[in-house]
Design an enzyme around this catalytic site. Sequence first.
Site, PDB file in Angstrom:
ATOM      1  N   HIS A   5      46.583  23.049  24.745  1.00 50.94           N
ATOM      2  CA  HIS A   5      45.455  22.202  24.321  1.00 50.94           C
ATOM      3  C   HIS A   5      45.758  21.608  22.943  1.00 50.94           C
ATOM      4  CE1 HIS A   5      43.348  25.447  26.787  1.00 50.94           C
ATOM      5  NE2 HIS A   5      43.304  24.366  27.525  1.00 50.94           N
ATOM      6  N   LYS A  59      47.528  34.382  30.947  1.00 47.08           N
ATOM      7  CA  LYS A  59      46.812  35.539  30.414  1.00 47.08           C
ATOM      8  C   LYS A  59      47.425  36.827  30.934  1.00 47.08           C
ATOM      9  CE  LYS A  59      41.922  34.795  29.504  1.00 47.08           C
ATOM     10  NZ  LYS A  59      40.648  34.796  30.200  1.00 47.08           N
ATOM     11  N   HIS A  69      47.013  28.444  42.948  1.00 51.15           N
ATOM     12  CA  HIS A  69      46.507  29.804  42.772  1.00 51.15           C
ATOM     13  C   HIS A  69      47.155  30.830  43.704  1.00 51.15           C
ATOM     14  CE1 HIS A  69      43.457  27.309  40.822  1.00 51.15           C
ATOM     15  NE2 HIS A  69      43.288  28.351  40.043  1.00 51.15           N
ATOM     16  N   CYS A  81      39.529  25.910  47.904  1.00 51.18           N
ATOM     17  CA  CYS A  81      40.034  26.845  46.888  1.00 51.18           C
ATOM     18  C   CYS A  81      39.029  26.888  45.746  1.00 51.18           C
ATOM     19  CB  CYS A  81      41.407  26.414  46.375  1.00 51.18           C
ATOM     20  SG  CYS A  81      41.911  27.411  44.956  1.00 51.18           S
ATOM     21  N   HIS A  84      44.507  27.108  23.524  1.00 46.18           N
ATOM     22  CA  HIS A  84      45.854  27.642  23.313  1.00 46.18           C
ATOM     23  C   HIS A  84      46.810  26.519  22.926  1.00 46.18           C
ATOM     24  CE1 HIS A  84      47.052  26.062  27.160  1.00 46.18           C
ATOM     25  NE2 HIS A  84      46.249  26.853  27.845  1.00 46.18           N
ATOM     26  N   CYS A 119      46.898  28.087  48.512  1.00 44.94           N
ATOM     27  CA  CYS A 119      46.722  27.081  47.461  1.00 44.94           C
ATOM     28  C   CYS A 119      48.007  27.022  46.628  1.00 44.94           C
ATOM     29  CB  CYS A 119      45.538  27.466  46.570  1.00 44.94           C
ATOM     30  SG  CYS A 119      45.591  26.649  44.959  1.00 44.94           S
ATOM     31  N   CYS A 123      40.536  25.942  42.258  1.00 47.91           N
ATOM     32  CA  CYS A 123      40.710  24.503  41.993  1.00 47.91           C
ATOM     33  C   CYS A 123      39.400  23.757  42.146  1.00 47.91           C
ATOM     34  CB  CYS A 123      41.706  23.883  42.958  1.00 47.91           C
ATOM     35  SG  CYS A 123      43.303  24.662  42.948  1.00 47.91           S
ATOM     36  N   LYS A 156      55.874  30.510  32.148  1.00 56.90           N
ATOM     37  CA  LYS A 156      54.614  29.780  32.115  1.00 56.90           C
ATOM     38  C   LYS A 156      53.596  30.602  31.306  1.00 56.90           C
ATOM     39  CE  LYS A 156      51.510  27.309  35.016  1.00 56.90           C
ATOM     40  NZ  LYS A 156      50.946  26.923  36.235  1.00 56.90           N
TER      41      LYS A 156
END
Length: 640
Positions: free
Chosen positions: A21, A298, A146, A126, A18, A143, A129, A295
Amino acid sequence: MNPYYITTPIYYVNARPHLGHAYSTVVADVLNRFHRMCGQETYFLTGTDEHGDKVVRAAKEEGLSPLVYVDQISELFRNLWPELDIEYDYFIRTTSHAHAKVVEEVLQKIYDAGDIYFSEYEGAYCFGCERFYTERELVDGRCPDHKTIPEVIKESNYFFRMSRYQDWLVEHIETFPDFVRPERYRNEVLAFLREPLVDLCISRPKTRLQWGITLPFDNQYVTYVWFDALLNYISALGYPDGEPFKKFWPTVQHLIAKDILKPHAIYWPIMLKAAGIPLYRNLNVHGYWNVDAAKMSKSIGNVVDPLELKKIYGSDAFRYFLMREMVFGLDSNFSEEAFIHRFNSDLANDLGNLFSRSLTMVHKYFKGIVPQKEAGTESDIDFGLRADAEKAAQDYRKAMEDLAFNKALMAIWEFINHINKYIDVTAPWELAKRKSQQRQLQTVLYNVLEGLRVISGLIYPIMPQASRVMQEHLGLKSAETFQKMEDLSVWGKTKPGIKLPKRLTLFPRIEQGRAQSANQEIAEPKEVRLMRMKPDITMEIFQKIDLRVATVLHAEAVPRSKKLLKLKVDVGEVHTIVAGIAENYEVEDLIGKQVVIVANLKPTKLMGILSQGMVLTAGDKGNCRLVTVDGPSDPGTPLT
Ligand code: ME8
C-alpha cells in the site's frame, strides 16, 4: 498547462497498511510533487474501500460492528500517509454520504439506459474474492487466488450488460496504445478480451449482505463492492457538477498494482462509457513487492510495516529505496539487507559525502560564504559540468514522465558521480595552497554548489526532507523557486555572498543494521516526532484496557532472576503479577503500596510463574518508578 489528477487504489480496510500500500501511495506522491514542479495544478486522491463481505468478516473477527471497525482501520491509513511525507488532497471513504449519492446516481443512470437487468444466476462463488467464478476461470475447481473450492450459490441478482461493450473496449485499447501501461498489462487485458465477456453481477441480496449501498431501484439489494468502489474516482471530485470534476477528471491517471487490473481495465471503462462519462487517460500498473523472495502474507509472517522502517531509517530513505529498487511494472524483492546496502552506498556515500565534503571546503576556504564565480576562469575549469547538469535534468524529466523512477534516480546519481569526479580532478585543496589560484578555487566551489542546487531540486519529489535540508544548507532561501523544473535546467542560479549554515551529515551510515541516532536531522525532524505522539488509537480500543488500582499484599524475589519480583495484589480479587522492578524496589517497601495495573492482560508465564496482569511504571531499567494514585483508593477501583 494541463492540470494533473493522480489516484491510488482505495485500500480495503480488512487489513493494516503494509509495504505494498505504501509503495502505490508513495509513487502517487512522487508523481504529484513532480508534476507540481513542472508547474501543473495537481490533485491527488487516496482513500479506503469500506464495504463488502471481506470487511464484515474482518470486523466480526475483531468483535466490532462494521461501522466502528472501518473507522479504526481507515484512520490507520490516514495517519500513516503524513508519516511518509505523503501529501494527498483528498481522502475518500466509500462509507461517506456524498459517495453513496454518486453511486446511486450512476446506477440509476445505467439502469434507465437499459444496461442493468434482473436475472437468476447459479454459480460458483468465492467469498474471499466476493465474486462468482466461471468454470473456465477456476483452477482444478478452486479459486485461483484463495485456492478454496467456491460455494455454489443460486440467487436472483442485477447484472451489468458488459458484453455489449466488448468490441468497443477492444477498439479503444487498440486505438490508444498507452491506455493501459506498461505494455505487458495491455497485452494481458487484450488476451482476456479475446474470450466472450460475461455480464457482471452488480448486486448482493440483503439476505446475504447488508453492509453496502442500497440499489436505488431495489431496496432488497446492496451494490457489489467493486461497482461501488470504482466510482470513488469521480465521487471524490464532486461528480457531476463539482468544479474539481470539471477541471481534473479529463486528465486522470490511475495507479494500481497488477492484482486489480481486470476491474480497472475492463469493468471501469465500460461503466464510464455506459454512464456517458469520458474515460480515464491512463491506467498505470505496477508489479508486486515480495519479501525475502516470498509473497507477503500474514500466515508466513513476512508482512513489512512501513511505519517501522520509517521510524528506523527515516521517510526519505524509505521512499528512495522503493523508487530506486522497483522497475515500474515488474515485481521486486524487499529485504532489509538490500535496503541498508542502498542506504549506505547511494545515500550515505555518494550523495551524503559529496554534500559534506563540498560544504566543508566552502567553510574552510571561504568562511562559509558562497564564493563569486570569476569570469574568465569558468570555461577552463568547467569540465563539462554544466552540460552534465542539463543532461541530468533532461534525462530525469523524461524518465519521470515514463514512470521509470529508477532511471530518474540513476540520472541524478550519474550527475552526483560527475561532481565527485570534478572535485577530484580540480583538487580544490591544491588550488587553496596558492594565492594565485584563488579565482580558480572560487569558480570550482561555486560550480560544485551550483551542481548541488540542481541535485537538491531533482530529489525533491522522492526525498522532500533531504531536499529541504540541502537547500537550507546551500543558502537557497525560497524553497519554492528551487523546486521548479525550469530553474533546475538553468545554470548559475546560486547567489554568491550568502553565508551558509553549519554543515551537517545528511545520511549517517548505518552500522550493524540500524540507523545511528545522529540520523535524527533527517530521519526524525521535530514535527514528525510530534506527529508520532498524535493519538492513533480510538476511544473504543483504549476503553478495552482495564486499568485498576491494586494494593500490594505480598512481594518476593523470583529465584534466578535479578529483575523480577512476584507480587500478590488485591484488585477486588487476588492476582499474582510478575514485575520487573527488583532493581528499584525492596520487597518490604512494596507491602501496602497502591499501584496501577492492567487487569485484563492475557495471563502469561514468566520464569514459570503465571502472571495475571501488568504493573504500570514510569521509565525502565535504571530509573523505574511505580505509577500510584494520589490518595487511598479501594482495591479494584477502575481508572477512568
Ligand atoms: O484491491 N506489492 O484493495 P487492497 C505492491 N479495495 N502493491 C501492493 C501489494 C504488493 N505486495 N499489495 C497490495 C483493493 N498492494 C480494492 C481496490 S480501487 C477502486 C479498489 C497495493 O487493499 C496495490 O496498489 O487489496 C494494490 O493494487 C492495492 O494495494 C490493493 O489494495
